[in-house]
Structure formats: structure tokens, C-alpha cells
Design a protein around this motif. Structure first.
Motif, PDB file in Angstrom:
ATOM      1  N   LEU A 265      96.344 149.884  -3.574  1.00 38.34           N
ATOM      2  CA  LEU A 265      95.705 148.849  -2.742  1.00 38.34           C
ATOM      3  C   LEU A 265      95.419 147.583  -3.546  1.00 38.34           C
ATOM      4  O   LEU A 265      95.592 146.465  -3.054  1.00 38.34           O
ATOM      5  N   ASP A 269     101.092 144.962  -2.411  1.00 36.66           N
ATOM      6  CA  ASP A 269     100.865 144.632  -0.990  1.00 36.66           C
ATOM      7  C   ASP A 269     101.654 145.599  -0.105  1.00 36.66           C
ATOM      8  O   ASP A 269     102.059 145.254   1.002  1.00 36.66           O
ATOM      9  N   PRO A 271     102.726 148.477   2.473  1.00 37.08           N
ATOM     10  CA  PRO A 271     102.145 149.186   3.613  1.00 37.08           C
ATOM     11  C   PRO A 271     101.790 150.621   3.210  1.00 37.08           C
ATOM     12  O   PRO A 271     102.534 151.265   2.456  1.00 37.08           O
ATOM     13  N   ARG A 348      91.795 151.059   9.713  1.00 39.13           N
ATOM     14  CA  ARG A 348      92.783 150.119   9.169  1.00 39.13           C
ATOM     15  C   ARG A 348      92.057 149.074   8.338  1.00 39.13           C
ATOM     16  O   ARG A 348      90.891 148.765   8.616  1.00 39.13           O
ATOM     17  N   MET A 349      92.754 148.576   7.325  1.00 41.25           N
ATOM     18  CA  MET A 349      92.204 147.467   6.552  1.00 41.25           C
ATOM     19  C   MET A 349      92.444 146.197   7.343  1.00 41.25           C
ATOM     20  O   MET A 349      93.564 145.954   7.792  1.00 41.25           O
ATOM     21  N   ASP A 350      91.406 145.415   7.478  1.00 43.66           N
ATOM     22  CA  ASP A 350      91.523 144.157   8.211  1.00 43.66           C
ATOM     23  C   ASP A 350      92.597 143.287   7.572  1.00 43.66           C
ATOM     24  O   ASP A 350      92.559 143.049   6.366  1.00 43.66           O
ATOM     25  N   GLY A 351      93.580 142.875   8.376  1.00 42.40           N
ATOM     26  CA  GLY A 351      94.569 141.909   7.880  1.00 42.40           C
ATOM     27  C   GLY A 351      95.620 142.479   6.949  1.00 42.40           C
ATOM     28  O   GLY A 351      96.389 141.720   6.348  1.00 42.40           O
ATOM     29  N   ARG A 352      95.643 143.796   6.785  1.00 44.54           N
ATOM     30  CA  ARG A 352      96.676 144.373   5.904  1.00 44.54           C
ATOM     31  C   ARG A 352      97.333 145.572   6.574  1.00 44.54           C
ATOM     32  O   ARG A 352      96.691 146.299   7.335  1.00 44.54           O
ATOM     33  N   PRO A 353      98.614 145.823   6.279  1.00 43.34           N
ATOM     34  CA  PRO A 353      99.307 146.971   6.903  1.00 43.34           C
ATOM     35  C   PRO A 353      98.948 148.283   6.201  1.00 43.34           C
ATOM     36  O   PRO A 353      99.795 148.966   5.628  1.00 43.34           O
ATOM     37  N   VAL A 354      97.679 148.586   6.235  1.00 43.50           N
ATOM     38  CA  VAL A 354      97.162 149.778   5.560  1.00 43.50           C
ATOM     39  C   VAL A 354      96.317 150.511   6.581  1.00 43.50           C
ATOM     40  O   VAL A 354      95.291 149.975   7.025  1.00 43.50           O
ATOM     41  N   ARG A 384     107.250 143.101   5.927  1.00 44.30           N
ATOM     42  CA  ARG A 384     107.010 142.752   4.516  1.00 44.30           C
ATOM     43  C   ARG A 384     108.306 142.256   3.860  1.00 44.30           C
ATOM     44  O   ARG A 384     108.292 141.323   3.038  1.00 44.30           O
TER      45      ARG A 384
END
Ligand SMILES: NC(=O)CC[C@H](N)C(=O)O
Length: 386
Positions: A265, A269, A271, A348-354, A384
Motif C-alpha cells: 500500500l 499504486d 490494485p 475500500r480505500m477512498d480514491g484507490r483501487p484497493v 492503471r
């Protein structure tokens, strides 16, 4: 055969509180200790018994007719049964299905798993719901003699699953590439075709159908042992990282898995997508906490709400721990919740494909409503790369 305990029982289940259930043994003989859960799925007993997430647990099936279709080589979720044993209401009848190669009884016997039939599984299920998943000892002895005090003592002596890292015991010994897609009639499992994304899957006890779903969504999956380091992951030059399901206490497995995920993380970057234990690993890596549930969720008809779309998906579930939504830090969004008890089912992480989910979108067994999550993961890798 009668659902009542036979006149001469050949198996006995002892709960740590001293409650005894007598019935008829099948599968292997001997004795085993475990945590006891119940599963409400009406189909898929072979997939359930071979789900590595069930290590350390005996499964009570609430559906009374188990074993009718025997077992076959295609439905195993891993090489051997991983659940410690099984309990059913009716003794299995002879298998009747064109796919069957063996009866449940022989299959369990040849793989060293003890089973108990002819007990009142409704009473047992109520006991589990009321007092929480008990520690138990299950003995199968064809001569019918049981040292009941020793059996209750063995149940009390079982250390439980809290604090226990079972992922280390069921993970693969070495990395390998996965090369099979989802089942499609009439041909069965097709070989991997035209993969577009290189995915590293951390194997905490992965079910095969998860790997098949990833493959069908366009992923060329390399499976790494649970203890793989950040360097091991990056050496594969992945487009995305997948965190698998698995048994035991997430906090215990997190001791070595969380630092690796944290580094993914912090330093990339990529996913990231997690399922069940993988969901709990991601939550821990993000700073949240996990808790032991009273009797968990084990079934194939659990409604889960996706807060992004408002849609309800009917899901397959198998977990005894949960992410404590109260502990989610800022920047982490709760995406899914259980409509049975409001417990957390996705983040989910805000603003990230996680992101990750508590339920089992590979649905083996179960409904396939949640397959979209694999496609979402593939889209995140495509975005990505764009
Ligand atoms: N199916 C899973 O991955 C289970 C996760 C974890 N062992 C639990 O019981 O909650």
C-alpha cells in the motif's frame, strides 16, 4: 435410516459444557477436537469440506440430506478435506449422480475425516447459536464404547481458534502458476486463455474456484505462500495483488502478512483485492481491528448490501471473525454490510483501487451474484495500465 440416535451408537460428540450427542459414525474412526460451526447451505458439501478456511472446525450441516450425490474429482477446493469433521442429520444414502466416483463415507474414511450421522442437528444448531461456537471432541468407535469424561475433557482442552495462525499450515509450500478457468458446460474447466493481467495471489488457504474466477476475469495468477515477502511479490512484476481466504485468527496471520501488505500500500499504486481472510488482512493493514463472532456466518444465502450501488447480493459465507466497522480509520469506506446482522462485509480505500469483501464471490458453493468483483479487479488493472 432413522434420524434418531441408533440403539448402539458408534460415534459421540462432546461439547465442552458436557452436552453429549450420540449417533452413528461414518468416515474415519478415531477422535478429533475442534471448534464446531453450522453451515446452512443446501448443496456443495464437498466444496465446504475441502475449503481450507474450515481448518480447525467441524461442520454441522443444517440441511438434512447430505452425501446424496457422492463426491467427484472436480469439486474439491483443495487436495484433501480440510474441515476436521462433519455432522449430519440423516446417514448418507448410496450416492446417485453421474459425476460421483465415490461415496461420502469412503471419501472421508480414505482422507482421515470423522463424521457423525443420525443426530438432531436442529438442537445442535440452536446450542451453537445460543452459546457461541463451542469447542468439541468427536469420537467414532465402531465397537461403541466411549470414555465420556475423557471426551468432555478433550473438548475442554481444545485451545480454540483465537490467536492461532492456521494459514501457515494450509498455504502452498512453493509458488505456482494457476492455469484453469471457471466451469463451463459441457466442457468443464477450460485452460487459461489470453490473460491480460499479471496477478500475485497470496495463499492463506485459497479455494481453487477463486483462482479460476481470477483466471476467467483475465488474470495470469502466480500463487505465493502466505509468508511471502514484499520483495517476493514485486519479483513477479504484478499488475495487481490478491489476498485469499483462509482459516484461523486474522490477527495471528496478520503478524507477518500485515507488514507485507502495508508495504504494497505504501510503496506501490497496485490494485489490491481481498476475500474473507484476505479482507480481514487488508483491514488490519489499514489500521482496523478484527473480532471473534458468536457463531459466525456459514451458508450460501446470506444477503449483503453493496452501498455503492444499493444492490443486494445473495452470497456465500464462511467466517467466524469479522472486521470491526467501528475501528475503520479515516480514508477507509465501508462498502458492504450483512443484512442478517449489520456486520461489516466490505471496505475500500477512498480514491484507490484497493478493496476487499468478507463474503465469497467465487461462490463454490453458492450463488454467483458477486462475480462482478473479479471483473472490477480486472478493470482496475486495465485503468492503471491505460
Ligand atoms: N473463509 C475465510 O477466509 C475465513 C476467515 C477467518 N478464518 C474467519 O473465520 O473469519
Amino acid at each position: 435410516m432413522s434420524a434418531a440416535a441408533p440403539d448402539r451408537p458408534t460415534a459421540c460428540l462432546a461439547l465442552a459444557d458436557g452436552t453429549l450427542f450420540y449417533g452413528q459414525g461414518f468416515g474415519a474412526t478415531g477422535q478429533t477436537e475442534a471448534e464446531l460451526c453450522f453451515n446452512t447451505a443446501m448443496t456443495g458439501y464437498q466444496e465446504i469440506m475441502t475449503d481450507p478456511s474450515y481448518a480447525g472446525q467441524i461442520v454441522t450441516f443444517t440441511f438434512p440430506h447430505i452425501g446424496n450425490v457422492g463426491v467427484n474429482p472436480e469439486d474439491d477446493e483443495t487436495a484433501d478435506p480440510v474441515a476436521a469433521g462433519m455432522i449430519v442429520k440423516w446417514m448418507p444414502t448410496d450416492p446417485s449422480n453421474w459425476r460421483a466416483v465415490q461415496g461420502l463415507d469412503q471419501w472421508l474414511a480414505s482422507r482421515g475425516r470423522i463424521a457423525l450421522g443420525g443426530v438432531d442437528t436442529r438442537r445442535l444448531t440452536r446450542a451453537i447459536r445460543q452459546s457461541g461456537a463451542p469447542h468439541v471432541a468427536l469420537a467414532h468407535n465402531p465397537d461403541g464404547s466411549f470414555d465420556v469424561e475423557a471426551l468432555v475433557a478433550a473438548a475442554r482442552g481444545f485451545a480454540g481458534l483465537e490467536g492461532v495462525d492456521l494459514a501457515r499450515e494450509v498455504t502452498c509450500a512453493q509458488s505456482y502458476r494457476w492455469n484453469e478457468m471457471r466451469w463451463a458446460w459441457p466442457d468443464g474447466y477450460a485452460p487459461l486463455q489470453d490473460p491480460k493481467y499479471k496477478v500475485v495471489a497470496l495463499d492463506y488457504g485459497a479455494k481453487r474456484n477463486i483462482l479460476r474466477c481470477l483466471a476467467s476475469a483475465g488474470c495470469d495468477v502466480t500463487v505465493l505462500p502466505a509468508t511471502a515477502s514484499f520483495e517476493d511479490v514485486m519479483a513477479q512484476n504484478p499488475d495487481g495483488v490478491f489476498l485469499s481466504n483462509g482459516p484461523g485468527d486474522p490477527a495471528a496471520t496478520g503478524a507477518y502478512a500485515v507488514p507485507m501488505i502495508r508495504q504494497v500500500l505504501d510503496d506501490t499504486d497496485l490494485p489490491v483485492f481481498g476475500i474473507c481472510l484476505g479482507h480481514q488482512m487488508l483491514a488490519l493493514a489499514l489500521g482496523a481491528q478484527t473480532i471473534k463472532m458468536n457463531h459466525g456466518h456459514h451458508g450460501a444465502n446470506h444477503p449483503v448490501k453493496d452501498h455503492d450501488t444499493g444492490k443486494v447480493e445473495i452470497t456465500s459465507m464462511n467466517h467466524g471473525f469479522a472486521v470491526d466497522a467501528q475501528t475503520l480509520p479515516q480514508g477507509v469506506v465501508e462498502t458492504h454490510t450483512s443484512l442478517f446482522d449489520g456486520s461489516n462485509c466490505g471496505i475500500r480505500m477512498d480514491g484507490r483501487p484497493v478493496w476487499s469483501v468478507q463474503h465469497h464471490p467465487e461462490a463454490s458453493p453458492g450463488p454467483q451474484d458477486s462475480y462482478y468483483l473479479f471483473e472490477r479487479f480486472a478493470r482496475a488493472m486495465a485503468d492503471r495500465a491505460a
